[in-house]
Design a protein around this motif. Sequence first.
Motif, PDB file in Angstrom:
ATOM      1  N   ASP A  24       0.828  -1.209   0.000  1.00 31.24           N
ATOM      2  CA  ASP A  24       0.000   0.000   0.000  1.00 31.24           C
ATOM      3  C   ASP A  24       0.858   1.252   0.000  1.00 31.24           C
ATOM      4  O   ASP A  24       0.562   2.216  -0.707  1.00 31.24           O
ATOM      5  N   ARG A  25       1.940   1.261   0.801  1.00 35.27           N
ATOM      6  CA  ARG A  25       2.803   2.444   0.859  1.00 35.27           C
ATOM      7  C   ARG A  25       3.457   2.712  -0.490  1.00 35.27           C
ATOM      8  O   ARG A  25       3.605   3.879  -0.900  1.00 35.27           O
ATOM      9  N   SER A  26       3.839   1.653  -1.188  1.00 33.14           N
ATOM     10  CA  SER A  26       4.446   1.832  -2.508  1.00 33.14           C
ATOM     11  C   SER A  26       3.442   2.436  -3.478  1.00 33.14           C
ATOM     12  O   SER A  26       3.764   3.366  -4.236  1.00 33.14           O
ATOM     13  N   LEU A  27       2.218   1.911  -3.435  1.00 36.19           N
ATOM     14  CA  LEU A  27       1.197   2.426  -4.342  1.00 36.19           C
ATOM     15  C   LEU A  27       0.824   3.861  -3.987  1.00 36.19           C
ATOM     16  O   LEU A  27       0.646   4.709  -4.876  1.00 36.19           O
ATOM     17  N   ARG A  28       0.722   4.150  -2.694  1.00 37.83           N
ATOM     18  CA  ARG A  28       0.426   5.523  -2.281  1.00 37.83           C
ATOM     19  C   ARG A  28       1.487   6.489  -2.810  1.00 37.83           C
ATOM     20  O   ARG A  28       1.168   7.595  -3.264  1.00 37.83           O
TER      21      ARG A  28
END
Length: 321
Positions: A21-25
């Motif tokens: 999720d952090r990468s996509l954010r």
Amino acid sequence: MATSIQKEPGTGGSTGDWLQDRSLRAMIWSARRLPYSARIPAFGALARSAIAPLAGHYRRIEENLDYIFPDMADADRKDIARQSADNTGRVLIENYSSDELAARSARIEPAGDGLADLEAARKKGRTVILLSGHYGNYEAARGCLIARGYTVGGIYRPMKNPYFNAHYIETLQIPGGGPVFPTGRSGTKGFVDYLRGGGIAMLLNDIYIGKGEDLPFLGKPAMTSLSAAEMALKFDAALVPVFATRANNGLDFTVEVDAEIPHSDPRTMTLAYNAALETRVRENPGQWFWTHRRWKRKWNKGAGAAPDLHPAAQSTRQKSR
């Protein structure tokens, strides 16, 4: 009026979910620093060149294409796979740019015989179920109709990654839109109450549903939900296919509203929807989400999947009997 999003309680997630999720954010945040006209093709290119290969999407897409179009040249199959990955990336960042997408969608002049059916339903206060699919960008179709005074709600399937789902559901908010409910007991009850009250809702009916029925889609059996047609019959709702096809410039769309599907029985009505979507996919195969395992076969109650299945039809727990 802003869209109301009904949320299911969170269930937590793994460290891997959090990192994903952090990468996509970070990618979404970076893309949103760009002007809209540059942001959309940039994220499409990112999905095509990085996200899809890293996630293993190309293998799945090409397996599906080989299953449906066995005589297609390998070069053509790879080209459609790249187009599909590009469109998926564009849809993602468009939906995270909901205000700008809504503004562009408001300028679309919809076409099709179903426009008269929609207007007649609105005048009568009749419930309408709009059926679309993971093709072009369904939110552009929804935004186009909302801009013309139709309060369109819907139902959504929560993402498996709860960290991603927490902000994904915010992309479903369109100014003037109706309430959007999650699948599941409480969400489905709210959705049914919304329809019972004469609401207009959009559903995407082109993913594998294990409790559905085997219906042909692009010439192969696919487990398909009959629930939209069943609800249309139960609530005397107009069942109307609607699709948004991406234009050649990659930013704009045409919106087609097909004529209402006549009431008969759920299977016949759902087959009519499948045929309407098939027409679009055959015309613009690169605009459909080929990453979905649309044709996988249902697990055979512990006995294992049938032998010699094409990879596109294999269960996720494929074993030999």
